[in-house]
Design an enzyme around this catalytic site. Structure first.
Site, short mmCIF file in Angstrom:
data_model
loop_
_atom_site.label_atom_id
_atom_site.label_comp_id
_atom_site.label_asym_id
_atom_site.label_seq_id
_atom_site.Cartn_x
_atom_site.Cartn_y
_atom_site.Cartn_z
CG ASP A 25 -2.07 0.98 1.06
OD1 ASP A 25 -2.43 1.30 -0.10
OD2 ASP A 25 -2.60 1.44 2.09
CG HIS A 55 -4.38 10.58 2.53
ND1 HIS A 55 -5.49 10.54 3.36
CD2 HIS A 55 -3.58 9.56 2.93
CE1 HIS A 55 -5.36 9.54 4.21
NE2 HIS A 55 -4.21 8.92 3.98
CD GLU A 106 -5.41 2.98 -0.37
OE1 GLU A 106 -4.63 2.35 -1.11
OE2 GLU A 106 -5.25 3.08 0.86
CG ASP A 111 -5.73 0.29 3.33
OD1 ASP A 111 -5.74 -0.88 3.76
OD2 ASP A 111 -4.87 1.12 3.66
CE LYS A 114 -3.69 2.19 7.31
NZ LYS A 114 -4.42 3.11 6.44
CB THR A 139 -7.45 -4.81 1.69
OG1 THR A 139 -6.55 -4.52 2.76
CG2 THR A 139 -7.26 -3.80 0.57
CA CA Z 1 -4.00 3.04 2.66
#
Ligand code: CA
Length: 427
Positions: A135, A142, A210, A242, A262, A266
């Site tokens: 990623d 951002h 994303e 994500d 994370k 996903t």
């Molecule tokens: Ca990300």
């Protein structure tokens, strides 16, 4: 076999593919893996209008110059591994078969019934077996917004950001296809007024709007991909959410970056839009200053004009609320630069590897690709259509990403990338 892909003025005998609003006109022809909703084996198909075209049937009828084994597969990996020449031949051949002047399928009702299936009658699967997921963090807007919220408003962008396409190695095992429910993660949360963290369900669950690209060609360990050749390694693109646990992230990310914040899920869209379908939408990327180091330099235009939206719908709500509208073209670092950087150390990539762009935020309010930015870390909740508000995602909420390139009278679209959040496990 022809290698000419579909042209901007082409129309299909599949009527629903000629609607100006469909995401799947003859100019797109994205690949996915589907099975019949009533059961049966997963196989490779192409979206056309409201239908899926079954490539395993076409191949078994000798209409594609490749063995049907390549398409009788639960993933696209075998097809992708055939290489770019094969992608172009199959794309050109499928376009020809769907062209309104071609009688091969158009006038063969029995064959048409076998290979053309309404999308409402199929279940989509994860299109690619993903060996590795990386990623990136390539949106300057951002990175700046997050830097202001998490660190220092006066030095939001760290000094390395303008030199390196920053990334971390994500978790491939939890990449799921659109429609898969997402379990709220449990983890460590450090409250500011407490000396030690507590353990419990994430309280700041977020999306990240994303896109991802799928690597189409492996590299050898020790070799690297030159920036000006890197696009040859891209098979296609998907939408990517994500999902992020902001409270877990704030505590765990120092010094090695995000981990459990994370890794729990996903989500990607089921249709992989071929890189060739995006060619008409190529645009200049934002000006880079300072000029990147030589291995990150490329000539020409390497951004793509892809409209993106994120929507949220609570469990019992009738209305979607628009969370943001942004565009892939805002990204500071290109996909080519990302891949050149990823391999410059000698790290190898494999067919099916997934490269996330990083959250795509634009310069204006309304174009921020995460609730962290939209609500200023929960301080300014977003009102929902039909009542209520959200600081972060609540149990039962469905988040849906969508995106498309606007052509002259047609759209090359990515469909939807959706997931509904389920309550955390209590033990
Ligand atoms: Ca990300």
């Amino acid at each position: 076999m022809t290698t000419i892909g579909p042209q901007p003025k082409w129309r299909s005998w599949v009527e629903s593919a000629n609607s100006p609003e469909t995401h799947f006109p003859i100019q797109n022809l994205p690949y996915g893996v589907f099975s019949l909703a009533e059961g049966g084996k997963p196989r490779v198909g192409v979206a056309i209008g409201e239908f899926v075209l079954d490539l395993s049937v076409l191949a078994s009828e000798g209409l594609l110059s490749y063995d049907d084994k390549v398409f009788n597969q639960p993933t696209l990996n075998d097809f992708i591994a055939l290489g770019r020449q094969a992608w172009r031949e199959v794309r050109g051949r499928v376009a020809q078969l769907l062209h309104d002047a071609d009688a091969t399928l158009r006038d063969n009702a029995a064959l048409r019934d076998r290979c053309l299936i309404p999308q409402r009658n199929v279940q989509m699967h994860l299109p690619v077996q993903v060996p590795g997921y990386t990623d990136f963090y390539s949106s300057k807007e951002h990175a700046t917004n997050v830097g202001k919220l998490f660190r220092d408003p006066d030095n939001a962008l760290l000094p390395n950001w303008l030199e390196i396409p920053i990334a971390y190695n994500g978790r491939a095992s939890s990449v799921v296809v659109s429609g898969t429910p997402v379990l709220r993660p449990n983890g460590q949360i450090k409250l500011p007024d407490q000396p030690r963290p507590l353990f419990g369900p994430c309280r700041k669950l977020d999306l990240e709007l994303e896109m991802g690209f799928i690597v189409g060609k492996e590299t050898a360990l020790g070799s690297s991909v030159p920036c000006d050749q890197a696009e040859d390694y891209i098979f296609g693109m998907v939408l990517l959410n994500d999902w992020s646990a902001r409270d877990l992230q704030a505590w765990e990310y120092v010094p090695l970056g995000p981990f459990n914040a994370k890794t729990f899920a996903t989500t990607i869209s089921p249709w992989v839009v071929p890189f060739d379908a995006l060619a008409p939408f190529r645009v200049a990327q934002p000006k880079q200053s300072p000029t990147p180091l030589e291995y990150l330099q490329h000539e020409g235009d390497h951004a793509f004009d892809i409209n993106l939206q994120a929507w949220l719908r609570p469990q019992e709500a009738e209305d979607d609320t628009l969370l943001c509208q942004t565009n892939f073209r805002y990204l500071y670092w290109s996909m080519a630069q990302q891949l050149a950087h990823h391999t410059v150390s000698g790290c190898n990539v494999r067919v099916g590897d997934l490269m996330g762009s990083g959250t795509i935020s634009g310069p204006e309010p309304g174009s921020f690709g995460s609730l962290l930015e939209i609500t200023l870390n929960g301080r300014e909740p977003l009102p929902l259509k039909g009542g209520g508000q959200r600081s972060f995602i609540e149990d039962g909420d469905a988040v849906r990403l969508t995106g498309w390139c606007q052509g002259d009278g047609y759209r090359v679209g990515f469909g939807n990338c959706e997931g509904r959040v389920l309550p955390a496990r209590s033990s």
